[in-house]
Design an enzyme around this catalytic site. Structure first.
Site, PDB file in Angstrom:
ATOM      1  N   LYS A   1     -20.311 -14.406 -10.050  1.00  0.00           N
ATOM      2  CA  LYS A   1     -20.548 -13.740  -8.769  1.00  0.00           C
ATOM      3  C   LYS A   1     -21.549 -12.613  -8.971  1.00  0.00           C
ATOM      4  CE  LYS A   1     -15.637 -14.344  -8.405  1.00  0.00           C
ATOM      5  NZ  LYS A   1     -14.401 -13.621  -8.569  1.00  0.00           N
TER       6      LYS A   1
ATOM      7  N   SER B   1     -10.869  -9.108  -4.290  1.00  0.00           N
ATOM      8  CA  SER B   1     -12.007  -8.229  -4.538  1.00  0.00           C
ATOM      9  C   SER B   1     -13.195  -8.596  -3.666  1.00  0.00           C
ATOM     10  CB  SER B   1     -12.412  -8.294  -6.019  1.00  0.00           C
ATOM     11  OG  SER B   1     -11.398  -7.782  -6.830  1.00  0.00           O
TER      12      SER B   1
ATOM     13  N   ARG C   1      -2.394 -15.780  -5.797  1.00  0.00           N
ATOM     14  CA  ARG C   1      -2.168 -15.252  -4.453  1.00  0.00           C
ATOM     15  C   ARG C   1      -1.728 -16.343  -3.494  1.00  0.00           C
ATOM     16  NH1 ARG C   1      -7.906 -12.774  -4.445  1.00  0.00           N
ATOM     17  NH2 ARG C   1      -8.115 -14.990  -4.383  1.00  0.00           N
TER      18      ARG C   1
ATOM     19  N   HIS D   1      -4.135  -6.199  -7.806  1.00  0.00           N
ATOM     20  CA  HIS D   1      -4.236  -6.127  -9.263  1.00  0.00           C
ATOM     21  C   HIS D   1      -3.294  -5.047  -9.796  1.00  0.00           C
ATOM     22  CE1 HIS D   1      -8.625  -7.523  -8.642  1.00  0.00           C
ATOM     23  NE2 HIS D   1      -7.965  -8.561  -9.126  1.00  0.00           N
TER      24      HIS D   1
END
Length: 158
Positions: A41, A128, A90, A17
């Site tokens: 989440k 993350s 990504r 990030h």
């Protein structure tokens, strides 16, 4: 003035990030890291902690600010005068979902463009959720996140 919004849950903010934020800060007059309050989440950190950690991590960039938000991203972006939404990709597996989001955002706010950026190859595999899992299992996450995030994870997870 070209303003870009970089949205996400940032739970926690990673070096991937930070890489995108630093590169965006060189290309836009202002970058707003927009941390969404709700997450499907189970976040390791509450909303305010995620905002505070991100502020500490990106504080060196004068043209970057961090804000929490609720509701539709396009409404937040409009309210801030942003013309660009930044999204990180990504891997190819990220593309389908991100393409759907970009298409929907274009329908909701055709005046706001979505720009995809890829992280430096050193961070392409960092997420993350993987950082949280490694930290929860007692692994070393120092290569993947800022030292302040490491300290916060250690405090949070024991």
């Amino acid at each position: 003035m070209q303003i870009a919004v970089y949205p996400g849950t940032f739970d926690p903010i990673t070096n991937g990030h930070s890489d995108l934020i630093a590169r965006a800060a060189r290309r836009f007059e202002r970058v707003i890291v927009a941390i969404h309050r709700s997450s499907p989440k189970q976040p390791a950190f509450d909303w305010q902690q995620r905002v505070e950690l991100a502020r500490e991590v990106v504080g060196e960039h004068e043209n970057v600010e961090v804000e929490g938000f609720e509701g539709l991203l396009v409404n937040f972006a409009r309210a801030r005068g942003a013309g660009v939404i930044l999204r990180g990709l990504r891997a190819v597996s990220d593309f389908e979902y991100e393409f759907q989001l970009a298409s929907m955002n274009r329908q909701l706010a055709p005046e706001i463009e979505t720009l995809f950026m890829t992280p430096d190859e050193h961070f392409a595999y960092v997420s993350s959720s993987l950082v949280r899992e490694i930290a929860a299992l007692g692994g070393d996450v120092t290569p993947f996140v800022h030292a302040k995030v490491v300290a916060a994870l250690n405090q949070r997870l024991g």
